[in-house]
Design a protein around this motif. Structure first.
Motif, PDB file in Angstrom:
ATOM      1  N   TRP A  68       0.621  -1.219  -0.378  1.00  0.00           N
ATOM      2  CA  TRP A  68       0.284  -0.239   0.064  1.00  0.00           C
ATOM      3  C   TRP A  68       0.925   1.253  -0.059  1.00  0.00           C
ATOM      4  O   TRP A  68       2.112   1.074   0.157  1.00  0.00           O
ATOM      5  CB  TRP A  68      -1.122   0.027   1.288  1.00  0.00           C
ATOM      6  CG  TRP A  68       0.463  -0.281   2.641  1.00  0.00           C
ATOM      7  CD1 TRP A  68      -0.133   1.397   2.845  1.00  0.00           C
ATOM      8  CD2 TRP A  68       0.284  -1.324   3.034  1.00  0.00           C
ATOM      9  NE1 TRP A  68       0.426   1.001   4.261  1.00  0.00           N
ATOM     10  CE2 TRP A  68       0.669  -0.529   5.027  1.00  0.00           C
ATOM     11  CE3 TRP A  68       0.413  -2.472   2.832  1.00  0.00           C
ATOM     12  CZ2 TRP A  68       1.727  -1.110   5.385  1.00  0.00           C
ATOM     13  CZ3 TRP A  68       0.943  -2.794   4.070  1.00  0.00           C
ATOM     14  CH2 TRP A  68       1.636  -2.195   5.411  1.00  0.00           C
ATOM     15  N   THR A  69       0.647   2.267  -0.232  1.00  0.00           N
ATOM     16  CA  THR A  69       0.805   3.730  -0.529  1.00  0.00           C
ATOM     17  C   THR A  69       0.659   5.031   0.544  1.00  0.00           C
ATOM     18  O   THR A  69      -1.273   4.909  -0.407  1.00  0.00           O
ATOM     19  CB  THR A  69       1.724   4.059  -2.043  1.00  0.00           C
ATOM     20  OG1 THR A  69       2.057   3.119  -2.703  1.00  0.00           O
ATOM     21  CG2 THR A  69       2.245   5.267  -1.902  1.00  0.00           C
ATOM     22  N   ARG A  70       0.921   5.682   0.897  1.00  0.00           N
ATOM     23  CA  ARG A  70      -0.156   7.006   1.406  1.00  0.00           C
ATOM     24  C   ARG A  70       1.348   7.537   2.037  1.00  0.00           C
ATOM     25  O   ARG A  70       2.076   7.176   2.702  1.00  0.00           O
ATOM     26  CB  ARG A  70      -0.539   5.916   2.967  1.00  0.00           C
ATOM     27  CG  ARG A  70      -1.158   7.307   3.809  1.00  0.00           C
ATOM     28  CD  ARG A  70      -2.058   6.653   5.176  1.00  0.00           C
ATOM     29  NE  ARG A  70      -2.400   5.568   5.166  1.00  0.00           N
ATOM     30  CZ  ARG A  70      -2.771   4.241   5.920  1.00  0.00           C
ATOM     31  NH1 ARG A  70      -2.162   4.640   7.142  1.00  0.00           N
ATOM     32  NH2 ARG A  70      -2.902   2.963   6.230  1.00  0.00           N
ATOM     33  N   ALA A  71       0.700   8.384   1.713  1.00  0.00           N
ATOM     34  CA  ALA A  71       1.643  10.125   1.865  1.00  0.00           C
ATOM     35  C   ALA A  71       2.606  10.329   0.992  1.00  0.00           C
ATOM     36  O   ALA A  71       3.422  10.222   2.041  1.00  0.00           O
ATOM     37  CB  ALA A  71       1.305  10.400   3.081  1.00  0.00           C
ATOM     38  N   GLY A  72       3.165   9.267   0.151  1.00  0.00           N
ATOM     39  CA  GLY A  72       4.073   8.939  -0.753  1.00  0.00           C
ATOM     40  C   GLY A  72       5.678   8.640  -0.150  1.00  0.00           C
ATOM     41  O   GLY A  72       6.147   7.938  -0.729  1.00  0.00           O
ATOM     42  N   VAL A  73       4.686   7.294   0.769  1.00  0.00           N
ATOM     43  CA  VAL A  73       5.454   6.066   1.202  1.00  0.00           C
ATOM     44  C   VAL A  73       5.055   5.040   0.547  1.00  0.00           C
ATOM     45  O   VAL A  73       3.835   4.863   1.601  1.00  0.00           O
ATOM     46  CB  VAL A  73       5.599   6.324   2.995  1.00  0.00           C
ATOM     47  CG1 VAL A  73       6.070   5.119   3.349  1.00  0.00           C
ATOM     48  CG2 VAL A  73       6.881   7.401   3.213  1.00  0.00           C
ATOM     49  N   ALA A  74       5.657   3.977   0.030  1.00  0.00           N
ATOM     50  CA  ALA A  74       4.735   2.998  -0.161  1.00  0.00           C
ATOM     51  C   ALA A  74       5.752   1.700   0.379  1.00  0.00           C
ATOM     52  O   ALA A  74       6.708   1.866   1.355  1.00  0.00           O
ATOM     53  CB  ALA A  74       5.285   2.616  -1.225  1.00  0.00           C
ATOM     54  N   ARG A  75       4.967   0.513   1.095  1.00  0.00           N
ATOM     55  CA  ARG A  75       5.102  -0.557   2.439  1.00  0.00           C
ATOM     56  C   ARG A  75       4.657  -1.392   1.399  1.00  0.00           C
ATOM     57  O   ARG A  75       3.851  -1.506   0.988  1.00  0.00           O
ATOM     58  CB  ARG A  75       4.355  -0.201   3.225  1.00  0.00           C
ATOM     59  CG  ARG A  75       5.409   0.797   3.843  1.00  0.00           C
ATOM     60  CD  ARG A  75       3.920   1.509   5.529  1.00  0.00           C
ATOM     61  NE  ARG A  75       4.595   2.694   6.244  1.00  0.00           N
ATOM     62  CZ  ARG A  75       4.250   3.733   6.398  1.00  0.00           C
ATOM     63  NH1 ARG A  75       3.478   4.218   4.872  1.00  0.00           N
ATOM     64  NH2 ARG A  75       4.876   4.768   6.853  1.00  0.00           N
ATOM     65  N   ALA A  76       5.590  -2.591   1.866  1.00  0.00           N
ATOM     66  CA  ALA A  76       5.465  -4.562   1.306  1.00  0.00           C
ATOM     67  C   ALA A  76       5.373  -4.838   3.030  1.00  0.00           C
ATOM     68  O   ALA A  76       6.440  -4.704   3.332  1.00  0.00           O
ATOM     69  CB  ALA A  76       6.540  -4.323   0.685  1.00  0.00           C
TER      70      ALA A  76
END
Length: 120
Positions: free
Chosen positions: A25-33
């Motif tokens: 997911w991506t939120r506020a310019g930060v993508a996470r796995a």
């Protein structure tokens, strides 16, 4: 370390190993796995901060009980695919010496060593 994205980097992520699931997911310019076992236990994770055409990889880790199963590479490829779709072309990781080995495995190269510091 750094990498330059090209057509070789933007590819389908490797298949998730049996017994694991990958969420991104991506939120506020930060993508996470995040990789968890099918029963929900933590296995691996990573995140990237996207800054236009550049990105910074941070907090990439695999739980020791789940290492050597391709999960670190899975996380890195999933994150690279996300930033490539958003137009990023160059990346820099924030990595420990152990993390450096993972980054080199997936095609990153050392430009200059960085030294970490903590202030208490």
């Amino acid at each position: 370390m750094s990498t330059t994205l090209g057509s070789a980097h933007a590819e389908a992520p490797p298949a998730t190993a049996d017994g694991y699931r990958l969420d991104t997911w991506t939120r506020a310019g930060v993508a996470r796995a995040l990789v968890r076992t099918v029963d929900g236990a933590f296995a691996a994770r990573g995140q990237v901060a996207i800054t236009g055409r550049a990105f910074v990889v941070d907090q990439a880790e695999t739980d020791p009980a789940h290492q050597r199963r391709g999960l670190g590479s899975l996380v890195m490829q999933a994150l690279v695919n996300i930033v490539a779709e958003q137009g990023a072309v160059a990346g820099v990781p924030v990595a420990t010496p152990e993390g450096r080995a993972l980054h080199e495995t997936v095609g990153w190269r050392v430009l200059a060593p960085l030294t970490g510091a903590m202030r208490s």
